[in-house]
Scaffold this motif. Sequence first.
Motif, PDB file in Angstrom:
ATOM      1  N   THR A  17       0.877  -1.149   0.152  1.00 51.22           N
ATOM      2  CA  THR A  17      -0.018   0.396   0.080  1.00 51.22           C
ATOM      3  C   THR A  17       0.818   1.417  -0.586  1.00 51.22           C
ATOM      4  OG1 THR A  17      -1.609  -1.575   0.995  1.00 51.22           O
ATOM      5  CG2 THR A  17      -1.763   1.133   1.385  1.00 51.22           C
ATOM      6  N   ARG A  18       0.923   2.184  -0.531  1.00 54.43           N
ATOM      7  CA  ARG A  18       0.643   3.601  -1.075  1.00 54.43           C
ATOM      8  C   ARG A  18       0.153   4.313   0.528  1.00 54.43           C
ATOM      9  NH1 ARG A  18       5.612   4.937  -3.475  1.00 54.43           N
ATOM     10  NH2 ARG A  18       6.060   4.113  -5.047  1.00 54.43           N
ATOM     11  N   PHE A  19       1.426   5.299   1.202  1.00 53.10           N
ATOM     12  CA  PHE A  19       0.764   5.909   2.675  1.00 53.10           C
ATOM     13  C   PHE A  19       1.062   7.528   1.828  1.00 53.10           C
ATOM     14  CE2 PHE A  19       0.568   2.485   4.460  1.00 53.10           C
ATOM     15  CZ  PHE A  19      -0.422   2.347   5.046  1.00 53.10           C
ATOM     16  N   TRP A  20       0.425   8.457   2.138  1.00 50.61           N
ATOM     17  CA  TRP A  20       1.265  10.129   2.021  1.00 50.61           C
ATOM     18  C   TRP A  20       1.490  10.142   3.739  1.00 50.61           C
ATOM     19  CZ3 TRP A  20      -0.877  13.469   4.975  1.00 50.61           C
ATOM     20  CH2 TRP A  20      -3.152  13.103   5.811  1.00 50.61           C
ATOM     21  N   LEU A  21       2.283  11.172   3.556  1.00 50.64           N
ATOM     22  CA  LEU A  21       2.945  11.529   5.064  1.00 50.64           C
ATOM     23  C   LEU A  21       2.980  13.016   5.065  1.00 50.64           C
ATOM     24  CD1 LEU A  21       4.834  10.571   6.952  1.00 50.64           C
ATOM     25  CD2 LEU A  21       6.588  11.001   5.562  1.00 50.64           C
ATOM     26  N   ALA A  22       1.765  13.580   6.178  1.00 54.31           N
ATOM     27  CA  ALA A  22       1.936  14.831   6.216  1.00 54.31           C
ATOM     28  C   ALA A  22       2.103  15.135   8.084  1.00 54.31           C
ATOM     29  CB  ALA A  22       0.265  14.897   6.685  1.00 54.31           C
ATOM     30  N   SER A  23       2.342  16.162   7.793  1.00 57.15           N
ATOM     31  CA  SER A  23       2.820  17.264   9.437  1.00 57.15           C
ATOM     32  C   SER A  23       2.190  16.791  10.484  1.00 57.15           C
ATOM     33  CB  SER A  23       3.370  18.376   9.246  1.00 57.15           C
ATOM     34  OG  SER A  23       3.625  19.074  10.233  1.00 57.15           O
ATOM     35  N   ALA A  24       2.376  16.752  11.533  1.00 58.21           N
ATOM     36  CA  ALA A  24       1.502  16.820  12.918  1.00 58.21           C
ATOM     37  C   ALA A  24       0.944  17.526  12.859  1.00 58.21           C
ATOM     38  CB  ALA A  24       1.741  16.077  13.462  1.00 58.21           C
ATOM     39  N   ASP A  25       1.160  19.027  12.303  1.00 59.56           N
ATOM     40  CA  ASP A  25       0.724  20.364  12.486  1.00 59.56           C
ATOM     41  C   ASP A  25      -0.212  20.500  11.610  1.00 59.56           C
ATOM     42  OD1 ASP A  25       1.814  20.729  15.479  1.00 59.56           O
ATOM     43  OD2 ASP A  25       3.721  21.166  14.265  1.00 59.56           O
ATOM     44  N   HIS A  26      -0.191  19.895  10.514  1.00 59.85           N
ATOM     45  CA  HIS A  26      -0.335  20.896   9.355  1.00 59.85           C
ATOM     46  C   HIS A  26      -2.186  21.325   9.363  1.00 59.85           C
ATOM     47  CE1 HIS A  26      -2.386  20.610   5.301  1.00 59.85           C
ATOM     48  NE2 HIS A  26      -1.083  20.073   5.134  1.00 59.85           N
ATOM     49  N   PRO A  27      -2.171  22.500   9.022  1.00 64.06           N
ATOM     50  CA  PRO A  27      -3.577  23.145   9.783  1.00 64.06           C
ATOM     51  C   PRO A  27      -4.289  22.590   8.643  1.00 64.06           C
ATOM     52  CG  PRO A  27      -2.251  23.929   7.859  1.00 64.06           C
ATOM     53  CD  PRO A  27      -1.171  23.047   8.504  1.00 64.06           C
ATOM     54  N   ARG A  28      -4.973  21.712   8.039  1.00 68.42           N
ATOM     55  CA  ARG A  28      -5.910  21.464   7.049  1.00 68.42           C
ATOM     56  C   ARG A  28      -6.278  19.491   7.330  1.00 68.42           C
ATOM     57  NH1 ARG A  28      -3.178  25.370   5.028  1.00 68.42           N
ATOM     58  NH2 ARG A  28      -2.159  23.738   3.281  1.00 68.42           N
ATOM     59  N   ILE A  29      -5.420  19.178   7.976  1.00 74.13           N
ATOM     60  CA  ILE A  29      -5.679  17.129   7.882  1.00 74.13           C
ATOM     61  C   ILE A  29      -4.775  16.698   9.581  1.00 74.13           C
ATOM     62  CG2 ILE A  29      -4.228  15.617   6.446  1.00 74.13           C
ATOM     63  CD1 ILE A  29      -4.922  17.193   4.163  1.00 74.13           C
ATOM     64  N   ARG A  30      -5.998  16.651   9.604  1.00 79.86           N
ATOM     65  CA  ARG A  30      -6.258  16.015  10.803  1.00 79.86           C
ATOM     66  C   ARG A  30      -5.915  14.529  10.972  1.00 79.86           C
ATOM     67  NH1 ARG A  30      -3.593  19.020  13.419  1.00 79.86           N
ATOM     68  NH2 ARG A  30      -4.239  20.911  12.891  1.00 79.86           N
ATOM     69  N   ASP A  31      -7.308  13.666  10.317  1.00 78.58           N
ATOM     70  CA  ASP A  31      -7.367  12.346  10.826  1.00 78.58           C
ATOM     71  C   ASP A  31      -8.157  10.950   9.866  1.00 78.58           C
ATOM     72  OD1 ASP A  31      -8.033  12.634  13.620  1.00 78.58           O
ATOM     73  OD2 ASP A  31      -9.583  13.647  12.837  1.00 78.58           O
ATOM     74  N   GLY A  32      -7.772  11.859   8.374  1.00 78.16           N
ATOM     75  CA  GLY A  32      -7.160  11.103   7.325  1.00 78.16           C
ATOM     76  C   GLY A  32      -7.417  12.455   5.998  1.00 78.16           C
ATOM     77  N   LEU A  33      -7.357  12.148   5.404  1.00 78.25           N
ATOM     78  CA  LEU A  33      -7.091  11.766   3.290  1.00 78.25           C
ATOM     79  C   LEU A  33      -7.725  12.304   2.351  1.00 78.25           C
ATOM     80  CD1 LEU A  33      -5.272  14.804   1.647  1.00 78.25           C
ATOM     81  CD2 LEU A  33      -4.130  12.755   1.328  1.00 78.25           C
ATOM     82  N   THR A  34      -9.335  12.950   2.367  1.00 74.03           N
ATOM     83  CA  THR A  34     -10.169  13.002   1.649  1.00 74.03           C
ATOM     84  C   THR A  34      -9.254  12.954   0.176  1.00 74.03           C
ATOM     85  OG1 THR A  34     -11.210  14.996   1.073  1.00 74.03           O
ATOM     86  CG2 THR A  34     -12.239  13.723   2.633  1.00 74.03           C
ATOM     87  N   LEU A  35     -10.146  12.767  -1.384  1.00 77.63           N
ATOM     88  CA  LEU A  35      -9.815  12.801  -1.917  1.00 77.63           C
ATOM     89  C   LEU A  35      -9.543  14.228  -2.449  1.00 77.63           C
ATOM     90  CD1 LEU A  35      -8.481  11.946  -5.345  1.00 77.63           C
ATOM     91  CD2 LEU A  35     -10.566  12.054  -5.952  1.00 77.63           C
ATOM     92  N   ALA A  36     -10.865  15.592  -2.873  1.00 81.06           N
ATOM     93  CA  ALA A  36     -10.715  16.461  -2.637  1.00 81.06           C
ATOM     94  C   ALA A  36      -9.417  17.208  -2.223  1.00 81.06           C
ATOM     95  CB  ALA A  36     -12.029  17.114  -2.246  1.00 81.06           C
ATOM     96  N   GLN A  37      -8.554  16.368  -0.921  1.00 82.12           N
ATOM     97  CA  GLN A  37      -8.196  17.390   0.071  1.00 82.12           C
ATOM     98  C   GLN A  37      -6.645  16.917  -0.775  1.00 82.12           C
ATOM     99  OE1 GLN A  37      -8.697  15.445   3.934  1.00 82.12           O
ATOM    100  NE2 GLN A  37      -8.826  17.778   4.245  1.00 82.12           N
ATOM    101  N   PHE A  38      -6.338  15.306  -1.088  1.00 86.20           N
ATOM    102  CA  PHE A  38      -5.051  15.728  -1.767  1.00 86.20           C
ATOM    103  C   PHE A  38      -5.218  16.420  -3.120  1.00 86.20           C
ATOM    104  CE2 PHE A  38      -2.602  13.730  -5.152  1.00 86.20           C
ATOM    105  CZ  PHE A  38      -1.759  12.418  -4.674  1.00 86.20           C
ATOM    106  N   GLU A  39      -6.528  16.740  -4.409  1.00 85.20           N
ATOM    107  CA  GLU A  39      -5.361  17.136  -4.937  1.00 85.20           C
ATOM    108  C   GLU A  39      -5.475  18.689  -4.945  1.00 85.20           C
ATOM    109  OE1 GLU A  39      -8.310  15.675  -8.300  1.00 85.20           O
ATOM    110  OE2 GLU A  39      -9.461  16.181  -6.893  1.00 85.20           O
ATOM    111  N   ALA A  40      -6.139  19.388  -3.468  1.00 86.12           N
ATOM    112  CA  ALA A  40      -5.927  20.571  -3.034  1.00 86.12           C
ATOM    113  C   ALA A  40      -4.913  21.115  -1.932  1.00 86.12           C
ATOM    114  CB  ALA A  40      -7.202  21.027  -1.869  1.00 86.12           C
ATOM    115  N   GLU A  41      -4.291  20.569  -1.816  1.00 84.62           N
ATOM    116  CA  GLU A  41      -2.935  20.252  -1.213  1.00 84.62           C
ATOM    117  C   GLU A  41      -1.223  20.569  -2.163  1.00 84.62           C
ATOM    118  OE1 GLU A  41      -2.472  21.332   2.192  1.00 84.62           O
ATOM    119  OE2 GLU A  41      -4.550  21.333   2.815  1.00 84.62           O
TER     120      GLU A  41
END
Length: 155
Positions: A17-41
């Motif tokens: 499986t591929r995973f995405w990595l985000a900062s623990a302090d990311h202002p918009r990403i908290r508990d998961g990532l939607t496709l819309a969020q993936f495209e916006a970031e």
Amino acid sequence: MGLPGGSTARRLGHSGTRFWLASADHPRIRDGLTLAQFEAEEHAVVTSSGTGHLILAQEIARLGIRHRIALRVPNYLGIAFVIEQTDMLVTIPERLAQVLEGRGRFRAFPVPFALPDYAVKQHWHERFHHDPGNRWLRSVLSGLLSDTTRQADGR
């Protein structure tokens, strides 16, 4: 993909499986990532000549997913530190996510779309086949990355 003359390859396992990595302090990403969020970031991407990176880029393009690339790096070395200090995301292999778990201020989650599986291999030229240092390094990498290691670890 064919190997150059005199090259040897050993299968270590599969991409998993591929995973995405985000900062623990990311202002918009908290508990998961939607496709819309993936495209916006904004994303950092690894752009080495390896086939895994190419497969990922081709599949994202084939699916018509918007991929806002802000940074290109030649390998995974240090990418977690970049992500830890920015609001960028990076897509990484499952095994790297497992190795990084608990080692910094970032979080990893599965990508929000399906990606194809592929074989992970190590390659070396035949002139290094019997070199003691090269053999040692190949055995260490094999132990770290092989499917049997993951199964023994319960992963």
